[in-house]
Write a protein that holds these residues in place. Structure first.
Motif, PDB file in Angstrom:
ATOM      1  N   ARG A 180      62.081  28.214  20.653  1.00 47.81           N
ATOM      2  CA  ARG A 180      63.439  27.692  20.793  1.00 47.81           C
ATOM      3  C   ARG A 180      64.349  27.977  19.601  1.00 47.81           C
ATOM      4  NH1 ARG A 180      64.437  22.323  18.829  1.00 47.81           N
ATOM      5  NH2 ARG A 180      62.672  21.438  17.689  1.00 47.81           N
ATOM      6  N   TYR A 181      63.783  28.328  18.478  1.00 47.01           N
ATOM      7  CA  TYR A 181      64.602  28.671  17.324  1.00 47.01           C
ATOM      8  C   TYR A 181      65.086  30.125  17.372  1.00 47.01           C
ATOM      9  CZ  TYR A 181      62.635  24.321  15.631  1.00 47.01           C
ATOM     10  OH  TYR A 181      62.249  23.005  15.517  1.00 47.01           O
ATOM     11  N   GLU A 182      64.637  30.863  18.371  1.00 46.94           N
ATOM     12  CA  GLU A 182      64.974  32.279  18.451  1.00 46.94           C
ATOM     13  C   GLU A 182      66.125  32.571  19.409  1.00 46.94           C
ATOM     14  OE1 GLU A 182      61.583  34.953  18.630  1.00 46.94           O
ATOM     15  OE2 GLU A 182      60.252  33.312  18.045  1.00 46.94           O
ATOM     16  N   PHE A 183      66.635  31.530  20.091  1.00 45.79           N
ATOM     17  CA  PHE A 183      67.790  31.721  20.969  1.00 45.79           C
ATOM     18  C   PHE A 183      68.532  30.400  21.131  1.00 45.79           C
ATOM     19  CE2 PHE A 183      63.887  31.371  23.619  1.00 45.79           C
ATOM     20  CZ  PHE A 183      64.104  30.127  24.186  1.00 45.79           C
ATOM     21  N   ASP A 184      69.798  30.510  21.508  1.00 48.63           N
ATOM     22  CA  ASP A 184      70.618  29.328  21.753  1.00 48.63           C
ATOM     23  C   ASP A 184      70.680  28.984  23.236  1.00 48.63           C
ATOM     24  OD1 ASP A 184      71.356  29.047  19.032  1.00 48.63           O
ATOM     25  OD2 ASP A 184      72.842  30.639  19.292  1.00 48.63           O
ATOM     26  N   LYS A 185      70.428  29.991  24.072  1.00 48.77           N
ATOM     27  CA  LYS A 185      70.581  29.814  25.506  1.00 48.77           C
ATOM     28  C   LYS A 185      69.620  30.738  26.241  1.00 48.77           C
ATOM     29  CE  LYS A 185      73.835  30.974  29.161  1.00 48.77           C
ATOM     30  NZ  LYS A 185      75.136  31.593  29.480  1.00 48.77           N
ATOM     31  N   LYS A 209      69.040  21.637  27.692  1.00 45.72           N
ATOM     32  CA  LYS A 209      70.197  22.034  26.891  1.00 45.72           C
ATOM     33  C   LYS A 209      70.253  23.543  26.635  1.00 45.72           C
ATOM     34  CE  LYS A 209      68.428  21.314  22.177  1.00 45.72           C
ATOM     35  NZ  LYS A 209      68.671  20.594  20.906  1.00 45.72           N
ATOM     36  N   TYR A 210      69.206  24.259  27.028  1.00 45.94           N
ATOM     37  CA  TYR A 210      69.175  25.710  26.854  1.00 45.94           C
ATOM     38  C   TYR A 210      69.583  26.460  28.120  1.00 45.94           C
ATOM     39  CZ  TYR A 210      66.823  24.700  22.488  1.00 45.94           C
ATOM     40  OH  TYR A 210      66.527  24.232  21.229  1.00 45.94           O
TER      41      TYR A 210
END
Length: 257
Positions: A180-185, A209-210
Motif C-alpha cells: 500500500r505504500y507503493e501506490f495511492d490508488k 480508500k484505494y
C-alpha cells in the motif's frame, strides 16, 4: 495422508500460522450472506450476458486481439502445468475479459488477489507489455496441501514479463500492507482469492480508500455467495455487469462511470 502431513508442516511455519488458523476458523464460522445459494444462482443466471457481445460492442478489433492473445496464454500455461500430473492447478478462464479491459483502459496500477499458477497474472502482464504502461501487484497464499507450495505460485508467468510484477504470498491482509505504500490508488482490481464471504467483506473494507468511482473491479466466483450484489447495492453502483466469457467462466464487472 501426505496432504494432511503437508498441511501440518506448513501450519507451524511462523509466517503462515495465523493466516492458516483464520482460514480454519472461517470454515466453521463464516457469516451468512443476504441471499441463499439458490437465490444467488438464480439471479446470476437471469442477469448474465455474453462477454463477447459486450466487449465487441466496445471495440471489435480489440476483442479479436484479446481472443488471439489469451488463446496463446492458455496454450502456453497448460503446457507448463501439464508437467505436474498429480497437481490440480486453478486456471481463470475469463482471461479475454481481463486482457481486453487492461488494454482498453491502460491502468497504471493493477491489483489481483489469487494467483495460483498465474494464468491471470500472465494475462495482465502481457497487456501491460502491449500498453507499455502499468504495474501488476499480485497477492496470494500458498496451497498448503502441497509440499513446498510456494514454488508453484505463478509458475506459468514468463520471465521476460516479471519486471512489471510485484508478488507477495503471505495472504491478502499482510500482502496489502506491504503494497500500500507503493501506490495511492488502484486503477484495476481483480478479486479471486479467499472464497469465504466474510473474507471478501473484510478485504474490500480494508482497501476501500484505494478504490473509487474510476476503479475497474472484477470479482470472481460469484456462485459462492451474494457478496457482489450486496457490494454494488452498498456502494450505489449503477454501471455493473455479469459477464460469461467465451470459455464459460462467469465474473462480476464494475466499470468506471
Amino acid at each position: 495422508m501426505k496432504k494432511i502431513l503437508n498441511i501440518l508442516i506448513n501450519l507451524f511455519q511462523k509466517r503462515y500460522f495465523f493466516q492458516m488458523l483464520n482460514k480454519i476458523f472461517l470454515m466453521f464460522f463464516d457469516k451468512k450472506p443476504k441471499l441463499s445459494n439458490d437465490e444467488n444462482l438464480r439471479k446470476i443466471n437471469q442477469l448474465k450476458i455474453s462477454a463477447e457481445d459486450f466487449l465487441k460492442n466496445i471495440d471489435n478489433n480489440l476483442y479479436n486481439e484479446a481472443i488471439i492473445e489469451t488463446d496463446k496464454i492458455i496454450k502456453n500455461s497448460d503446457l507448463e502445468t501439464n508437467i505436474y500430473k498429480n497437481i490440480k492447478f486453478g486456471g481463470n478462464y475469463a482471461l479475454e475479459i481481463h486482457y481486453f479491459l487492461s488494454r482498453y483502459y491502460k491502468p497504471k496500477i493493477i491489483f489481483e488477489t489469487g494467483v495460483a499458477a498465474g494464468y491471470s497474472s500472465y494475462t495482465f502482464l502481457q497487456a501491460i507489455k502491449k500498453n507499455n504502461i502499468g504495474k501488476l501487484f499480485s497477492s496470494d497464499f500458498p496451497y498448503f496441501r502441497l509440499e513446498n507450495p510456494e514454488q508453484y505460485i505463478g509458475i506459468v508467468v514468463p520471465n521476460d514479463l516479471k519486471k512489471n510484477w510485484r508478488l507477495e504470498v503471505l495472504g491478502d491482509n499482510k500482502n496489502f500492507e506491504k503494497f500500500r505504500y507503493e501506490f495511492d490508488k488502484i486503477n484495476f482490481l481483480f478479486y479471486d482469492s479467499d472464497k469465504r464471504y466474510l473474507s471478501k467483506k473484510k478485504f474490500f473494507k480494508k482497501i476501500d480508500k484505494y478504490i473509487n468511482k474510476d476503479t475497474i473491479i472484477i470479482i470472481d466466483d460469484l456462485h459462492n455467495d451474494s457478496f457482489f450484489f450486496e457490494y454494488i447495492e452498498e456502494k450505489s453502483i449503477n454501471k455493473w455487469y455479469i459477464l460469461e466469457s467465451k470459455r464459460n467462466h462467469i465474473v462480476g464487472l464494475i466499470l468506471v462511470d
